[in-house]
Design a protein around this motif. Structure first.
Motif, PDB file in Angstrom:
ATOM      1  N   VAL A 216       0.855  -1.177   0.000  1.00 21.36           N
ATOM      2  CA  VAL A 216       0.000   0.000   0.000  1.00 21.36           C
ATOM      3  C   VAL A 216       0.894   1.230   0.000  1.00 21.36           C
ATOM      4  O   VAL A 216       2.107   1.139   0.215  1.00 21.36           O
ATOM      5  CB  VAL A 216      -0.936   0.026   1.227  1.00 21.36           C
ATOM      6  N   CYS A 217       0.280   2.369  -0.220  1.00 21.87           N
ATOM      7  CA  CYS A 217       1.025   3.628  -0.114  1.00 21.87           C
ATOM      8  C   CYS A 217       0.205   4.596   0.725  1.00 21.87           C
ATOM      9  O   CYS A 217      -0.736   5.220   0.230  1.00 21.87           O
ATOM     10  CB  CYS A 217       1.327   4.213  -1.486  1.00 21.87           C
ATOM     11  N   TYR A 218       0.555   4.683   1.997  1.00 21.40           N
ATOM     12  CA  TYR A 218      -0.104   5.633   2.887  1.00 21.40           C
ATOM     13  C   TYR A 218       0.457   7.039   2.675  1.00 21.40           C
ATOM     14  O   TYR A 218       1.670   7.222   2.522  1.00 21.40           O
ATOM     15  CB  TYR A 218       0.107   5.222   4.349  1.00 21.40           C
ATOM     16  N   GLY A 219      -0.436   8.029   2.704  1.00 13.18           N
ATOM     17  CA  GLY A 219      -0.038   9.424   2.618  1.00 13.18           C
ATOM     18  C   GLY A 219      -1.270  10.302   2.543  1.00 13.18           C
ATOM     19  O   GLY A 219      -2.360   9.844   2.160  1.00 13.18           O
ATOM     20  N   ALA A 220      -1.115  11.566   2.907  1.00 10.63           N
ATOM     21  CA  ALA A 220      -2.252  12.481   2.924  1.00 10.63           C
ATOM     22  C   ALA A 220      -2.724  12.865   1.522  1.00 10.63           C
ATOM     23  O   ALA A 220      -3.902  13.164   1.310  1.00 10.63           O
ATOM     24  CB  ALA A 220      -1.892  13.745   3.715  1.00 10.63           C
ATOM     25  N   ASP A 221      -1.826  12.858   0.543  1.00 13.17           N
ATOM     26  CA  ASP A 221      -2.150  13.245  -0.831  1.00 13.17           C
ATOM     27  C   ASP A 221      -2.271  11.977  -1.678  1.00 13.17           C
ATOM     28  O   ASP A 221      -1.257  11.362  -2.038  1.00 13.17           O
ATOM     29  CB  ASP A 221      -1.052  14.162  -1.380  1.00 13.17           C
ATOM     30  N   CYS A 225       0.590   9.696  -3.767  1.00 10.51           N
ATOM     31  CA  CYS A 225       0.817   8.278  -3.479  1.00 10.51           C
ATOM     32  C   CYS A 225       0.761   7.454  -4.766  1.00 10.51           C
ATOM     33  O   CYS A 225       1.573   6.538  -4.967  1.00 10.51           O
ATOM     34  CB  CYS A 225      -0.226   7.773  -2.484  1.00 10.51           C
ATOM     35  N   VAL A 226      -0.205   7.760  -5.633  1.00  9.11           N
ATOM     36  CA  VAL A 226      -0.306   7.047  -6.909  1.00  9.11           C
ATOM     37  C   VAL A 226       0.974   7.222  -7.710  1.00  9.11           C
ATOM     38  O   VAL A 226       1.523   6.260  -8.273  1.00  9.11           O
ATOM     39  CB  VAL A 226      -1.531   7.542  -7.702  1.00  9.11           C
ATOM     40  N   ARG A 227       1.478   8.450  -7.771  1.00  8.87           N
ATOM     41  CA  ARG A 227       2.704   8.696  -8.525  1.00  8.87           C
ATOM     42  C   ARG A 227       3.893   7.961  -7.898  1.00  8.87           C
ATOM     43  O   ARG A 227       4.771   7.454  -8.616  1.00  8.87           O
ATOM     44  CB  ARG A 227       2.978  10.211  -8.588  1.00  8.87           C
ATOM     45  N   THR A 228       3.921   7.875  -6.580  1.00  6.15           N
ATOM     46  CA  THR A 228       5.006   7.169  -5.896  1.00  6.15           C
ATOM     47  C   THR A 228       4.993   5.685  -6.237  1.00  6.15           C
ATOM     48  O   THR A 228       6.033   5.087  -6.548  1.00  6.15           O
ATOM     49  CB  THR A 228       4.898   7.371  -4.377  1.00  6.15           C
ATOM     50  N   VAL A 229       3.815   5.080  -6.181  1.00  2.00           N
ATOM     51  CA  VAL A 229       3.700   3.658  -6.525  1.00  2.00           C
ATOM     52  C   VAL A 229       4.090   3.434  -7.983  1.00  2.00           C
ATOM     53  O   VAL A 229       4.818   2.484  -8.312  1.00  2.00           O
ATOM     54  CB  VAL A 229       2.269   3.150  -6.268  1.00  2.00           C
ATOM     55  N   HIS A 230       3.638   4.302  -8.866  1.00  2.00           N
ATOM     56  CA  HIS A 230       3.944   4.165 -10.287  1.00  2.00           C
ATOM     57  C   HIS A 230       5.447   4.274 -10.529  1.00  2.00           C
ATOM     58  O   HIS A 230       6.011   3.531 -11.352  1.00  2.00           O
ATOM     59  CB  HIS A 230       3.195   5.236 -11.082  1.00  2.00           C
ATOM     60  N   ARG A 231       6.109   5.128  -9.798  1.00  2.00           N
ATOM     61  CA  ARG A 231       7.557   5.319  -9.972  1.00  2.00           C
ATOM     62  C   ARG A 231       8.353   4.143  -9.411  1.00  2.00           C
ATOM     63  O   ARG A 231       9.333   3.698 -10.017  1.00  2.00           O
ATOM     64  CB  ARG A 231       7.987   6.622  -9.283  1.00  2.00           C
ATOM     65  N   VAL A 259       2.677   0.198 -17.909  1.00  2.00           N
ATOM     66  CA  VAL A 259       1.827   0.381 -16.728  1.00  2.00           C
ATOM     67  C   VAL A 259       1.500   1.860 -16.583  1.00  2.00           C
ATOM     68  O   VAL A 259       2.391   2.713 -16.564  1.00  2.00           O
ATOM     69  CB  VAL A 259       2.525  -0.141 -15.466  1.00  2.00           C
ATOM     70  N   THR A 260       0.226   2.162 -16.465  1.00  2.00           N
ATOM     71  CA  THR A 260      -0.235   3.552 -16.348  1.00  2.00           C
ATOM     72  C   THR A 260      -0.584   3.892 -14.901  1.00  2.00           C
ATOM     73  O   THR A 260      -0.806   3.010 -14.076  1.00  2.00           O
ATOM     74  CB  THR A 260      -1.469   3.791 -17.219  1.00  2.00           C
ATOM     75  N   GLU A 261      -0.679   5.181 -14.617  1.00  2.00           N
ATOM     76  CA  GLU A 261      -1.119   5.607 -13.284  1.00  2.00           C
ATOM     77  C   GLU A 261      -2.556   5.172 -13.013  1.00  2.00           C
ATOM     78  O   GLU A 261      -2.906   4.880 -11.862  1.00  2.00           O
ATOM     79  CB  GLU A 261      -0.965   7.119 -13.135  1.00  2.00           C
ATOM     80  N   ASP A 262      -3.394   5.116 -14.046  1.00  2.00           N
ATOM     81  CA  ASP A 262      -4.760   4.625 -13.849  1.00  2.00           C
ATOM     82  C   ASP A 262      -4.761   3.168 -13.387  1.00  2.00           C
ATOM     83  O   ASP A 262      -5.602   2.769 -12.562  1.00  2.00           O
ATOM     84  CB  ASP A 262      -5.572   4.748 -15.144  1.00  2.00           C
ATOM     85  N   MET A 263      -3.828   2.368 -13.880  1.00  2.00           N
ATOM     86  CA  MET A 263      -3.729   0.984 -13.431  1.00  2.00           C
ATOM     87  C   MET A 263      -3.359   0.921 -11.956  1.00  2.00           C
ATOM     88  O   MET A 263      -3.848   0.071 -11.206  1.00  2.00           O
ATOM     89  CB  MET A 263      -2.707   0.238 -14.289  1.00  2.00           C
ATOM     90  N   VAL A 264      -2.496   1.845 -11.524  1.00  2.00           N
ATOM     91  CA  VAL A 264      -2.150   1.912 -10.107  1.00  2.00           C
ATOM     92  C   VAL A 264      -3.375   2.280  -9.281  1.00  2.00           C
ATOM     93  O   VAL A 264      -3.657   1.664  -8.239  1.00  2.00           O
ATOM     94  CB  VAL A 264      -1.015   2.926  -9.875  1.00  2.00           C
ATOM     95  N   ARG A 265      -4.129   3.288  -9.715  1.00  2.00           N
ATOM     96  CA  ARG A 265      -5.328   3.705  -8.976  1.00  2.00           C
ATOM     97  C   ARG A 265      -6.316   2.555  -8.796  1.00  2.00           C
ATOM     98  O   ARG A 265      -6.966   2.434  -7.749  1.00  2.00           O
ATOM     99  CB  ARG A 265      -6.028   4.860  -9.693  1.00  2.00           C
ATOM    100  N   ASN A 267      -5.592  -0.700  -8.756  1.00  2.00           N
ATOM    101  CA  ASN A 267      -5.059  -1.946  -8.196  1.00  2.00           C
ATOM    102  C   ASN A 267      -4.284  -1.788  -6.903  1.00  2.00           C
ATOM    103  O   ASN A 267      -3.901  -2.808  -6.321  1.00  2.00           O
ATOM    104  CB  ASN A 267      -4.154  -2.619  -9.234  1.00  2.00           C
ATOM    105  N   ARG A 268      -4.038  -0.570  -6.444  1.00  2.00           N
ATOM    106  CA  ARG A 268      -3.288  -0.379  -5.218  1.00  2.00           C
ATOM    107  C   ARG A 268      -4.010   0.598  -4.300  1.00  2.00           C
ATOM    108  O   ARG A 268      -4.557   1.599  -4.759  1.00  2.00           O
ATOM    109  CB  ARG A 268      -1.885   0.163  -5.510  1.00  2.00           C
ATOM    110  N   VAL A 269      -3.981   0.298  -3.003  1.00  2.00           N
ATOM    111  CA  VAL A 269      -4.551   1.208  -2.019  1.00  2.00           C
ATOM    112  C   VAL A 269      -3.576   2.364  -1.829  1.00  2.00           C
ATOM    113  O   VAL A 269      -2.415   2.164  -1.445  1.00  2.00           O
ATOM    114  CB  VAL A 269      -4.800   0.487  -0.687  1.00  2.00           C
ATOM    115  N   CYS A 270      -4.053   3.569  -2.092  1.00  2.00           N
ATOM    116  CA  CYS A 270      -3.241   4.775  -1.969  1.00  2.00           C
ATOM    117  C   CYS A 270      -4.001   5.803  -1.141  1.00  2.00           C
ATOM    118  O   CYS A 270      -5.212   5.994  -1.336  1.00  2.00           O
ATOM    119  CB  CYS A 270      -2.927   5.370  -3.343  1.00  2.00           C
ATOM    120  N   GLY A 271      -3.292   6.471  -0.227  1.00  2.00           N
ATOM    121  CA  GLY A 271      -3.927   7.528   0.548  1.00  2.00           C
ATOM    122  C   GLY A 271      -4.129   7.156   2.003  1.00  2.00           C
ATOM    123  O   GLY A 271      -3.540   6.205   2.521  1.00  2.00           O
TER     124      GLY A 271
END
Length: 316
Positions: A216-221, A225-231, A259-265, A267-271
């Motif tokens: 997962v990627c915990y964070g306030a924004d 978080c999506v960009r972090t996972v994608h990177r 892999v796109t950022e939409d795919m991250v959104r 398939n991964r818990v962000c936020g």
């Protein structure tokens, strides 16, 4: 009720950071630790890859939680007799207990010694033979073995834990799951798939430990978080067997352009929505897992552990 553990990522953090995260996980109320065993990171952005057996030695002094590898490949880069030696010592040192998680591995880590990368069915044969060798060594006997894939001569482990090291087998498809059910002390998979759990239980796994994990990627924004996972971890969303056959981090970087950022959104818990984090872990609990591990991808480790201590783990 499942136990909830923290997944230490050797691909993303150096040894000192991993030890500090383990301490934070214990203080936050996590009940177990997993740690990855890699020669390379998946991509250069992740940026680390310490030798897991050295880190395990430090963990044994830093925390009292049970720990396991997720997962070690005991077939190509490292001979099973050497893995057995390392695992037995790790188990003898670990106050909370140690489990050796094993799998058929990836070319990314295993081809570095210059040999061929076998097809999947051969890798499964090698894994089964490796487990047989390690089990004999864990018993304390002197082992002489001439098999299809390995030779062992006059090998005996003198430093052993009180009980033989449990060997959990990773499986992501029917053949590997069948092998885990037949010869493993436990089963590891990263998908909350109830059908695989059922196959394992009915195939011989019975009441043995089933472990799974997620990132997962915990964070306030949330978008950050999506960009972090994608990177950092877009490799996890690559299809098919690419993860097993691509040979170097640069090849994963090339493939990750698919892999796109939409795919991250999707398939991964962000936020920082606690309900989303709880729901992600409950998917594994509902599928029948006994231990569920979570890894924080983003940089706010203190925030993550505080969030899980106060908002997530109490609901689970």
């Amino acid at each position: 009720m499942p136990q909830y553990g923290y997944f230490l990522s050797c691909e993303q953090y150096g040894p000192a950071e991993l030890i500090e995260q383990a301490r934070m996980a214990e203080q936050a109320g996590f009940q177990a630790l997993w740690i990855s065993d890699h020669y390379h990171p998946w991509n250069d952005e992740q940026g680390q890859s310490p030798f897991v057996w050295s880190v395990l030695g430090a963990l044994s002094e830093a925390v009292s939680l049970p720990v396991g590898t997720a997962v070690t490949c005991p077939t190509v880069r490292t001979h099973p007799a050497v893995v057995a030696h390392a695992a037995a010592t790790a188990a003898a040192m670990s106050p909370g207990g140690f489990r050796l998680g094993v799998g058929t591995g990836e070319a990314l880590n295993e081809h570095v010694v210059g040999g061929p990368w076998p097809p999947a069915h051969v890798r499964l044969e090698m894994l089964e033979e490796a487990v047989q060798i390690m089990r004999r060594l864990f018993s304390g006997e002197e082992v002489n073995h001439r098999g299809t894939h390995y030779t062992v001569e006059n090998a005996r482990l003198y430093t052993l834990p009180d009980e033989p090291v449990p060997v959990d087998i990773s499986g992501f498809g029917p053949a590997a799951t069948a092998l885990a059910a037949r010869v493993g002390d436990g089963y590891i998979t990263m998908m909350p798939d109830a059908s695989m759990v059922e196959q394992y239980r009915k195939g011989g796994g019975g009441g043995k430990l089933i472990s799974g994990g997620t990132k997962v990627c915990y964070g306030a924004d949330r978008e950050e978080c999506v960009r972090t996972v994608h990177r950092l971890w877009a490799n996890e969303l690559l299809p098919g067997e690419l993860g097993q056959v691509l040979p170097s981090p640069k090849h994963f970087e090339q493939a990750q352009t698919l892999v796109t950022e939409d795919m991250v959104r999707e398939n991964r818990v962000c936020g920082d929505d606690a309900d989303e984090h709880v729901a992600e872990l409950r998917r594994f609990a509902d599928a029948g897992f006994d231990r569920i591990y979570v890894n924080q991808i983003g940089p706010d480790l203190q925030g993550f552990f505080d969030f899980y201590r106060t908002k997530v783990l109490p609901q689970l």
